[in-house]
Each structure stands twice: as structure tokens, then as C-alpha cells.
Design a protein around this motif. Structure first.
Motif, PDB file in Angstrom:
ATOM      1  N   LEU A 305       0.869  -1.384   0.134  1.00  0.00           N
ATOM      2  CA  LEU A 305       0.223  -0.099   0.061  1.00  0.00           C
ATOM      3  C   LEU A 305       0.896   1.290   0.044  1.00  0.00           C
ATOM      4  CD1 LEU A 305      -2.821  -0.810   2.804  1.00  0.00           C
ATOM      5  CD2 LEU A 305      -2.949  -0.983   0.149  1.00  0.00           C
ATOM      6  N   LEU A 306       0.531   2.233  -0.772  1.00  0.00           N
ATOM      7  CA  LEU A 306       1.077   3.467  -0.533  1.00  0.00           C
ATOM      8  C   LEU A 306       0.760   4.052   0.848  1.00  0.00           C
ATOM      9  CD1 LEU A 306       0.517   4.925  -4.011  1.00  0.00           C
ATOM     10  CD2 LEU A 306       2.429   4.302  -3.141  1.00  0.00           C
ATOM     11  N   PRO A 307       1.546   4.763   1.739  1.00  0.00           N
ATOM     12  CA  PRO A 307       1.192   5.534   2.824  1.00  0.00           C
ATOM     13  C   PRO A 307      -0.069   6.172   2.895  1.00  0.00           C
ATOM     14  CG  PRO A 307       3.642   5.702   2.214  1.00  0.00           C
ATOM     15  CD  PRO A 307       2.799   5.105   0.743  1.00  0.00           C
ATOM     16  N   VAL A 308      -0.238   6.930   1.895  1.00  0.00           N
ATOM     17  CA  VAL A 308      -1.607   7.560   1.862  1.00  0.00           C
ATOM     18  C   VAL A 308      -2.338   7.638   0.505  1.00  0.00           C
ATOM     19  CG1 VAL A 308      -2.261  10.106   1.917  1.00  0.00           C
ATOM     20  CG2 VAL A 308      -0.464   9.394   3.363  1.00  0.00           C
ATOM     21  N   ASP A 309      -3.605   7.388   0.407  1.00  0.00           N
ATOM     22  CA  ASP A 309      -4.437   7.551  -0.815  1.00  0.00           C
ATOM     23  C   ASP A 309      -4.879   8.662  -0.697  1.00  0.00           C
ATOM     24  OD1 ASP A 309      -5.929   7.279  -2.832  1.00  0.00           O
ATOM     25  OD2 ASP A 309      -6.426   5.114  -2.530  1.00  0.00           O
ATOM     26  N   GLU A 310      -4.640   9.770  -1.577  1.00  0.00           N
ATOM     27  CA  GLU A 310      -5.162  11.250  -1.404  1.00  0.00           C
ATOM     28  C   GLU A 310      -6.392  11.092  -1.862  1.00  0.00           C
ATOM     29  OE1 GLU A 310      -3.139  10.617  -5.280  1.00  0.00           O
ATOM     30  OE2 GLU A 310      -2.538  10.530  -3.174  1.00  0.00           O
ATOM     31  N   TYR A 311      -6.897  10.102  -2.907  1.00  0.00           N
ATOM     32  CA  TYR A 311      -8.079  10.321  -3.533  1.00  0.00           C
ATOM     33  C   TYR A 311      -9.299   9.712  -2.408  1.00  0.00           C
ATOM     34  CZ  TYR A 311      -5.831  11.487  -7.582  1.00  0.00           C
ATOM     35  OH  TYR A 311      -5.081  12.046  -8.662  1.00  0.00           O
ATOM     36  N   GLN A 312      -8.959   8.518  -1.773  1.00  0.00           N
ATOM     37  CA  GLN A 312      -9.619   8.042  -0.569  1.00  0.00           C
ATOM     38  C   GLN A 312      -9.999   9.087   0.415  1.00  0.00           C
ATOM     39  OE1 GLN A 312      -8.216   4.638   1.083  1.00  0.00           O
ATOM     40  NE2 GLN A 312     -10.294   4.027   2.216  1.00  0.00           N
ATOM     41  N   LYS A 313      -8.988   9.956   0.849  1.00  0.00           N
ATOM     42  CA  LYS A 313      -9.055  10.795   1.766  1.00  0.00           C
ATOM     43  C   LYS A 313      -9.773  11.990   1.468  1.00  0.00           C
ATOM     44  CE  LYS A 313      -5.621   9.814   5.512  1.00  0.00           C
ATOM     45  NZ  LYS A 313      -4.779  10.499   6.284  1.00  0.00           N
ATOM     46  N   THR A 314      -9.597  12.414   0.251  1.00  0.00           N
ATOM     47  CA  THR A 314     -10.540  13.646  -0.464  1.00  0.00           C
ATOM     48  C   THR A 314     -11.842  13.251  -0.457  1.00  0.00           C
ATOM     49  OG1 THR A 314      -8.467  14.018  -1.454  1.00  0.00           O
ATOM     50  CG2 THR A 314     -10.579  15.249  -2.275  1.00  0.00           C
ATOM     51  N   MET A 315     -12.055  11.949  -0.853  1.00  0.00           N
ATOM     52  CA  MET A 315     -13.669  11.658  -1.169  1.00  0.00           C
ATOM     53  C   MET A 315     -14.143  11.660   0.231  1.00  0.00           C
ATOM     54  SD  MET A 315     -16.248  10.846  -3.040  1.00  0.00           S
ATOM     55  CE  MET A 315     -15.640  10.335  -4.463  1.00  0.00           C
ATOM     56  N   ARG A 316     -13.651  10.822   1.354  1.00  0.00           N
ATOM     57  CA  ARG A 316     -14.363  11.014   2.751  1.00  0.00           C
ATOM     58  C   ARG A 316     -14.522  12.491   3.160  1.00  0.00           C
ATOM     59  NH1 ARG A 316     -11.423   8.735   7.102  1.00  0.00           N
ATOM     60  NH2 ARG A 316     -13.278   8.923   8.080  1.00  0.00           N
TER      61      ARG A 316
END
Length: 459
Positions: A305-316
Motif C-alpha cells: 500500500l502507498l502510505p496515503v491514498d489522497e483520493y480516498q481521503k479527499t472523497m471522505r
């Protein structure tokens, strides 16, 4: 104040309606509700944009993976022996058909190291890896009595060993099997795809006196994102090591032992034949007969896994957008009531558009910086923009400062919800309870029938 009539100048119906429109609390709340519904349109458009950018990222990953090697699934080795079946048609003509009996290993041991590599396709990061695996194990002499096959039909001299590899493009070096210490060069492809759709195989004639087949092989393989294994041994042991510090263990079985730190991870699995729903030997695709289909085979392994999935957090974060709008408009409305200052719906709408713009800034900046940095920059820009605007709307420095503090607290509150995934529901519930309590306390003396009049708020 109510319109005042005089004998010479009575109050017209238009003036009364206009006064009611300007001072009706329920009408103003209805107007705010309509504005929130209108702002749902850009909010949904922003979520669609996030999904589109995430899809573009996934396409970039697929494009790079197609050239490097996709998600790899390793299955086998499997020992296969062809046998001949003679059938007669309606006219009595004999038809010979070659089928295959397959035997899974008694012992299967896989050890290896996974070396991660990050590649960039434009602004997107693609997670790749190279793995070097050593596969060892053994077969006992196959027993065909339980398979209902005539011993004379077995073609032991045409037996072969096959190893399943889901994406052949990832193979970096030639693969060689050592069977009972005899090297055998593997060839691409598998004569029978009953069990394994793709991979390599090597001819291994079995002599009558052979009791045990000891095998060993080394694989140099490229892949992307995920590495998985099929538990084909009576006992399957897998041990993986990697310098990647954010693994996700996936599949039907979790590792029995694992250690994860900033230097990487070490994990080992032990899977018994009793942990799966198919036997050690059979004819044809006997795995599909034991389970619903090949796609349901139990696999296990690791995902890098990448440390941060920016799209997942932005969607949340964007999913909280409507709640953010409501709380901001509620703050705006109570400043209007408590200070008896009328704020035009257009001014509500402009502040709402500024809040929606925050999520666009968050998406665009997080593609180049960390999500935390993007959130800080985006919220700071929007907070400054709204503070500058409401300074001229309120015409009151104290109210402007109060509103800006409330907005800053809201940004901090929603950021905390994003960080505490496991406790976000609890924190959100307590936060909303606190907000409601503050609103109820501040409006405890408000006369809602005369909220805009001087006597509408008790001093």
C-alpha cells in the motif's frame, strides 16, 4: 418594526407582504434550505471529479503494470500425468481422448524477498515490485486407485510439472526445476489448463521405481501492487521479507507471524489442506468441482500500500461537505438573528461556493503535496477569503473574528474525523451534540416570532 399607517397614508398590502418577507424567520430558514439544496449540485460534481481523477490514476497504474507485470498469483507446482480414455459412439466406433490426472505437492515451501519500486506516470505514483522466490517441496508417488483410472491408461513417460504464474510478462530470468537434483528447463505454457490458466512447465518422466519427487526452483519475477499464492501443498509454508513498511495482508489467510516497522516487514504463513475445500489429487478441473469456480480459489499474500491514498481521503472529506455547509449556514443565520442583521441569500450563496471551492483546492493540491499539507493550505486560503468577505457583510470586527474562529474550529473538527477512522462516528456524534448544545444555549432567550425586531432578543 411593523409598517405604521396614518389616516392620510394607509399601509398597503404590498408593504405588509414585503415586511413579512423581510422579517419572517421561517421563510428565511426555508430559503437557506433551498440554497443548501442548490449547493448539493457542485458538491456532487466535486465527488464525480474525484472519482474521475482516481480513475485516471488507476488507468496510469494499469498502463505501467501492463508493461512491467500485473498483480501476480503463484500456484503450484502441480504434477500432471496424461491418461487415455476410449469411448464408443452410437455406431460402435472407438474414440480416444487424452485427459489429465493432477497431483498437488505433499510439502510446499516458498521463501522470498519483495523489493518495492515506485514509478511515476505523470503526477501519479505506481507501486511496483520485484520478487525473488525459492520454491521447494516434494511429491510422493501418485496413487491412482482412488481416481478410478486403469493403470494401463496412465502415460507416466509424458508426465510434466507445471508452475502457475498469472502474468508471464513479469518473468525476468529463465526458470529451471531441479527434480531429485536433476535440472529441468521449463518451457512457457502448460499442456493442460485444467488448474492453472498460465505459467511454465517441464517434462518429467516418472519411472516405476520412483517413490518421491523432490523439487526446487527459483523465480525472478516483476509484479505490481500485490503478490499472492495458492495453498496447493498438504502443508504450505510461505515466508516473505520486504523493506516496504506499509503492507496489507490480503486473501483467505492471515500470516501466522508478522513483524512490521519502519525498516519493512517480515511475514510467514502456514496453510494446511484442512483449511481449504479441495483435495490433493483429481482429474480435470477438480478444483472447480470442489468449490463454486476457479475465481473462488483461496489465495493469500501481501499488498504493498502507498502510505496515503489522497483520493480516498479527499472523497471522505467531500462526503462531509453537506454537513460543513449546514453548520456554516447555521452560524451565519444565528449571527443574523443575534445581531439582528439581515444577510441576503446571495451572500449565503457566495460563502457556500467558497466552501465548495475548498474541496477542489484539496483535490488539486493533494495530487502534488501530502493530504495533510493540502488540507492546511486549502482551509487557510478559504478561511482567509471568507473572513475578508464577511468583514464587509457584518460591519463588525468582533462578529467577524467570532465567525472566523467558528469556521476554523469546523475545519479542525472535520480534519479530526478524517484522521480517526475507527472513532469518527463517536467523535462526530459528540461534536454535533456539543454544537447543538451551544446553539440551544445561545438562542435560549430568542423570541422567534420577533427575531428581527429589537425586542426579539432578550438582553
Amino acid at each position: 418594526m411593523e409598517p405604521v399607517s396614518t389616516p392620510d397614508q394607509p399601509v398597503s398590502l404590498f408593504d405588509r407582504v414585503n415586511h413579512w418577507i423581510r422579517t419572517s424567520t421561517m421563510l428565511k430558514m426555508a430559503a437557506i434550505g433551498i440554497l443548501i439544496l442548490v449547493l448539493l449540485i457542485p458538491t456532487e460534481m466535486l465527488q464525480a471529479l474525484i472519482r474521475e481523477r482516481e480513475s485516471t490514476r488507476n488507468e496510469a497504474i494499469t498502463e505501467v503494470s501492463a508493461k512491467w507485470g500485473g498483480q501476480q498469483v503463484i500456484g503450484g507446482p502441480v504434477l500432471s500425468v496424461p491418461y487415455e480414455v476410449i469411448n464408443k459412439d452410437e455406431k460402435g466406433t472407438e474414440q480416444r481422448q487424452t485427459l489429465f490426472a493432477h497431483f498437488l505437492p505433499d510439502d510446499l515451501q516458498i521463501t522470498g524477498k519483495v523489493q518495492p519500486e515506485q514509478r511515476n506516470r505523470g503526477i501519479f505514483v505506481v507501486m511496483l515490485y520485484n520478487t525473488r522466490l525459492t520454491i521447494r517441496g516434494s511429491f510422493h508417488k501418485p496413487s491412482i486407485a482412488s481416481l478410478g483410472i486403469s493403470p494401463e491408461a496412465m502415460q507416466w513417460d509424458k508426465a510434466f510439472l507445471s508452475l502457475g504464474i498469472s502474468d508471464m510478462k513479469g518473468i525476468r530470468d529463465a526458470i529451471t526445476f531441479r527434480v531429485n537434483k536433476v535440472p529441468l528447463s521449463a518451457e512457457p505454457g502448460i499442456p493442460s489448463n485444467d488448474l492453472l490458466p498460465s505459467g511454465v512447465s517441464a517434462s518429467i518422466p516418472i519411472q516405476p521405481e520412483t517413490e518421491t519427487l523432490q523439487f526446487e526452483s527459483a523465480i525472478n519475477l516483476n509484479g505490481s501492487t500485490q503478490l499472492s499464492f495458492l495453498p496447493f501443498g498438504k502443508e504450505t509454508h510461505v515466508s516473505l521479507q520486504s523493506p516496504w513498511s506499509t503492507p496489507s495482508f490480503t486473501g483467505s489467510f492471515l500470516p501466522d507471524q508478522r513483524s512490521i516497522d519502519e525498516k519493512g516487514f517480515l511475514a510467514s504463513w502456514k496453510v494446511l489442506q484442512f483449511n481449504r475445500n479441495f483435495p490433493q489429487q483429481g482429474v480435470g478441473n477438480f478444483l472447480a468441482k470442489s468449490i463454486s469456480g476457479y475465481d473462488e480459489l483461496p489465495t493469500f499474500g501481501v499488498k504493498l500500500l502507498l502510505p496515503v491514498d489522497e483520493y480516498q481521503k479527499t472523497m471522505r472529506s467531500a462526503k462531509y461537505g453537506i454537513l460543513f455547509l449546514i453548520l456554516t449556514f447555521v452560524s451565519f443565520f444565528f449571527v443574523e438573528i443575534l445581531d439582528r442583521r439581515r444577510i441576503h441569500p446571495i451572500q449565503y450563496l457566495l460563502v457556500g461556493f467558497a466552501i465548495c471551492l475548498f474541496y477542489l483546492l484539496l483535490l488539486s493540491i493533494s495530487e502534488h503535496l501530502s493530504f495533510d499539507g493540502a488540507y492546511l493550505i486549502g482551509s487557510g486560503i478559504i478561511l482567509a477569503l471568507i473572513t475578508f468577505y464577511v468583514r464587509y457583510v457584518f460591519q463588525n470586527l468582533r462578529l467577524t473574528a467570532l465567525f472566523s474562529v467558528i469556521l476554523a474550529l469546523l475545519y479542525g473538527f472535520f480534519y479530526s474525523l478524517l484522521q480517526l477512522e475507527d472513532y469518527s462516528l463517536l467523535l462526530g456524534s459528540l461534536g454535533l451534540l456539543l454544537i447543538l448544545g451551544v446553539i440551544m444555549y445561545l438562542t435560549r432567550n430568542v423570541n422567534w416570532y420577533k427575531a428581527y425586531d429589537a425586542e426579539g432578543v432578550a438582553v
